[in-house]
Design an enzyme around this catalytic site. Structure first.
Site, PDB file in Angstrom:
ATOM      1  N   TYR A 158       0.842  -1.209   0.000  1.00  0.00           N
ATOM      2  CA  TYR A 158       0.000   0.000   0.000  1.00  0.00           C
ATOM      3  C   TYR A 158       0.873   1.254   0.000  1.00  0.00           C
ATOM      4  CZ  TYR A 158      -3.702   3.238   1.531  1.00  0.00           C
ATOM      5  OH  TYR A 158      -4.593   4.291   1.619  1.00  0.00           O
ATOM      6  N   THR A 193     -13.474   5.696   7.304  1.00  0.00           N
ATOM      7  CA  THR A 193     -14.154   4.945   6.240  1.00  0.00           C
ATOM      8  C   THR A 193     -13.964   3.446   6.509  1.00  0.00           C
ATOM      9  OG1 THR A 193     -12.246   4.638   4.808  1.00  0.00           O
ATOM     10  CG2 THR A 193     -13.433   6.722   4.560  1.00  0.00           C
TER      11      THR A 193
HETATM   12  P1  NDP Z   1     -13.464   2.632   1.064  1.00  0.00           P
HETATM   13  O1  NDP Z   1     -13.097   1.224   1.331  1.00  0.00           O
HETATM   14  O2  NDP Z   1     -14.673   3.210   1.714  1.00  0.00           O
HETATM   15  O3  NDP Z   1     -13.584   2.892  -0.493  1.00  0.00           O
HETATM   16  C1  NDP Z   1     -12.876   2.195  -1.453  1.00  0.00           C
HETATM   17  C2  NDP Z   1     -13.688   2.231  -2.724  1.00  0.00           C
HETATM   18  O4  NDP Z   1     -12.931   1.677  -3.798  1.00  0.00           O
HETATM   19  C3  NDP Z   1     -14.988   1.452  -2.648  1.00  0.00           C
HETATM   20  O5  NDP Z   1     -15.983   2.224  -3.283  1.00  0.00           O
HETATM   21  C4  NDP Z   1     -14.705   0.193  -3.446  1.00  0.00           C
HETATM   22  O6  NDP Z   1     -15.923  -0.271  -3.979  1.00  0.00           O
HETATM   23  C5  NDP Z   1     -13.732   0.715  -4.487  1.00  0.00           C
HETATM   24  N1  NDP Z   1     -12.802  -0.263  -5.049  1.00  0.00           N
HETATM   25  C6  NDP Z   1     -11.906  -1.044  -4.394  1.00  0.00           C
HETATM   26  N2  NDP Z   1     -11.233  -1.802  -5.268  1.00  0.00           N
HETATM   27  C7  NDP Z   1     -11.697  -1.484  -6.516  1.00  0.00           C
HETATM   28  C8  NDP Z   1     -11.391  -1.925  -7.820  1.00  0.00           C
HETATM   29  N3  NDP Z   1     -10.468  -2.870  -8.052  1.00  0.00           N
HETATM   30  N4  NDP Z   1     -12.071  -1.382  -8.846  1.00  0.00           N
HETATM   31  C9  NDP Z   1     -13.003  -0.428  -8.635  1.00  0.00           C
HETATM   32  N5  NDP Z   1     -13.335   0.023  -7.423  1.00  0.00           N
HETATM   33  C10 NDP Z   1     -12.677  -0.500  -6.373  1.00  0.00           C
HETATM   34  O7  NDP Z   1     -12.179   3.461   1.477  1.00  0.00           O
HETATM   35  P2  NDP Z   1     -11.764   4.996   1.390  1.00  0.00           P
HETATM   36  O8  NDP Z   1     -12.872   5.847   0.973  1.00  0.00           O
HETATM   37  O9  NDP Z   1     -11.053   5.273   2.636  1.00  0.00           O
HETATM   38  O10 NDP Z   1     -10.656   4.907   0.241  1.00  0.00           O
HETATM   39  C11 NDP Z   1     -10.699   5.672  -0.946  1.00  0.00           C
HETATM   40  C12 NDP Z   1      -9.281   6.001  -1.341  1.00  0.00           C
HETATM   41  O11 NDP Z   1      -8.694   6.856  -0.358  1.00  0.00           O
HETATM   42  C13 NDP Z   1      -8.347   4.802  -1.464  1.00  0.00           C
HETATM   43  O12 NDP Z   1      -7.495   4.968  -2.573  1.00  0.00           O
HETATM   44  C14 NDP Z   1      -7.531   4.879  -0.180  1.00  0.00           C
HETATM   45  O13 NDP Z   1      -6.275   4.262  -0.317  1.00  0.00           O
HETATM   46  C15 NDP Z   1      -7.430   6.373  -0.015  1.00  0.00           C
HETATM   47  N6  NDP Z   1      -7.090   6.814   1.326  1.00  0.00           N
HETATM   48  C16 NDP Z   1      -7.875   6.488   2.403  1.00  0.00           C
HETATM   49  C17 NDP Z   1      -7.521   6.895   3.664  1.00  0.00           C
HETATM   50  C18 NDP Z   1      -8.312   6.554   4.877  1.00  0.00           C
HETATM   51  O14 NDP Z   1      -7.811   6.736   5.992  1.00  0.00           O
HETATM   52  N7  NDP Z   1      -9.555   6.076   4.758  1.00  0.00           N
HETATM   53  C19 NDP Z   1      -6.311   7.689   3.893  1.00  0.00           C
HETATM   54  C20 NDP Z   1      -5.571   8.001   2.693  1.00  0.00           C
HETATM   55  C21 NDP Z   1      -5.954   7.568   1.459  1.00  0.00           C
HETATM   56  P3  NDP Z   1     -16.138  -1.786  -4.485  1.00  0.00           P
HETATM   57  O15 NDP Z   1     -15.617  -2.665  -3.389  1.00  0.00           O
HETATM   58  O16 NDP Z   1     -17.602  -1.892  -4.699  1.00  0.00           O
HETATM   59  O17 NDP Z   1     -15.373  -1.905  -5.761  1.00  0.00           O
END
Ligand code: NDP
Length: 253
Positions: A158, A193
């Site tokens: 990651y 989240t």
């Molecule tokens: P969530 O788990 O709530 O959201 C992740 C989203 O990505 C879901 O909508 C999921 O939907 C989708 N997803 C995952 N894999 C795939 C794939 N292969 N293709 C298409 N969609 C995909 O987490 P966050 O909102 O926290 O994360 C969003 C982004 O923010 C990520 O990139 C994360 O690394 C980044 N981030 C988050 C932080 C945090 O603390 N929460 C901090 C820093 C960055 P589905 O499973 O239906 O595909």
């Protein structure tokens, strides 16, 4: 300013929950038509309903961002449905299963890098093609404070993917700066989240994570969404190749 994105089209990957869903709602609030991409259909349809309740316009297109054919189909469907693409948030991401670097399987490594890094590049490639034809656009890639710093929590794939997103953002921003396409990254601190629930379900880990943010709490998805909207707006018209921290002071220490 309300409706400053009227007539604009925004694509959000990973729009089913968390930061992506909050950003999709924020784009819709500003008047953009929003294309939502993620893998789970029911959750996608739920986000469409949420946007329609606020009189916004949205379409969900089931997509795995690590699959090039599906990403090509996503961008094709976006242009077929709404005629253009002005903004893209490449946000889909996964933490994978946490394990120290030497104990991580090759399959796990490929899965995290495939979604978080290759997925961003696959989307970027198709988005840039449309925006080049149109004469401009704005793209935001979702990195993390773990794109700037490491962690001992067992997330090396990651961390590697999020560092790489910053490099990809800088290189692509320079390549397309002359064509009206701005490309930036956002580095959120820990945001409440589903992604961080496995960690925050442990009260000790949760307290450590809160303590790591000088503001004294974890972030909310909406606080990241506001930065996404700003980077896409004309208010940020001279900003490209930048990685913006939205982290409650995490990286200032
Ligand atoms: P969530 O788990 O709530 O959201 C992740 C989203 O990505 C879901 O909508 C999921 O939907 C989708 N997803 C995952 N894999 C795939 C794939 N292969 N293709 C298409 N969609 C995909 O987490 P966050 O909102 O926290 O994360 C969003 C982004 O923010 C990520 O990139 C994360 O690394 C980044 N981030 C988050 C932080 C945090 O603390 N929460 C901090 C820093 C960055 P589905 O499973 O239906 O595909």
């Amino acid at each position: 300013m309300i409706n400053r994105f009227e007539g604009k089209v925004a694509l959000v990957t990973g729009a089913n929950s968390g930061i992506g869903q909050a950003s999709a709602l924020a784009f819709a609030r500003e008047g953009a038509s929003v294309v939502l991409a993620a893998r789970r259909l029911e959750q996608g349809e739920e986000t469409v309903r949420l946007i329609e309740k606020t009189r916004g316009t949205a379409t969900f297109i089931k997509t795995d961002v690590s699959n090039s054919a599906e990403v090509e189909a996503l961008i094709r469907a976006t242009v077929e449905t709404y005629g253009r693409l002005d903004f893209a948030l490449n946000n889909a991401g996964t933490s994978g299963n946490l394990a120290p670097a030497a104990e991580m399987s090759e399959e796990e490594w490929d899965s995290v890098i495939g979604t978080n890094l290759k997925g961003v590049w696959l989307c970027l490639k198709q988005e840039i093609a449309v925006m080049t034809r149109q004469g401009g656009g704005s793209i935001v890639n979702m990195s993390s404070v773990l794109g700037l710093l490491g962690t001992s929590l067992g997330a090396s794939a990651y961390v590697a993917s999020k560092h790489a997103i910053i490099g990809l953002t800088k290189a692509a921003a320079l390549e397309y700066a002359g064509q009206g396409i701005r490309i930036n990254a956002i580095c959120p601190g820990y945001i409440k989240t589903a992604l961080i629930e496995p960690a925050t379900n442990n009260p000790d880990v949760k307290s450590q994570l809160i303590a790591a943010h000088p503001i004294g709490r974890l972030g909310n998805p909406e606080e990241v969404a506001e930065a996404v909207v700003w980077l896409c707006s004309d208010a940020a018209s001279f900003v490209t190749g930048h990685s913006l921290v939205v982290d409650g002071g995490y990286t200032a220490q």
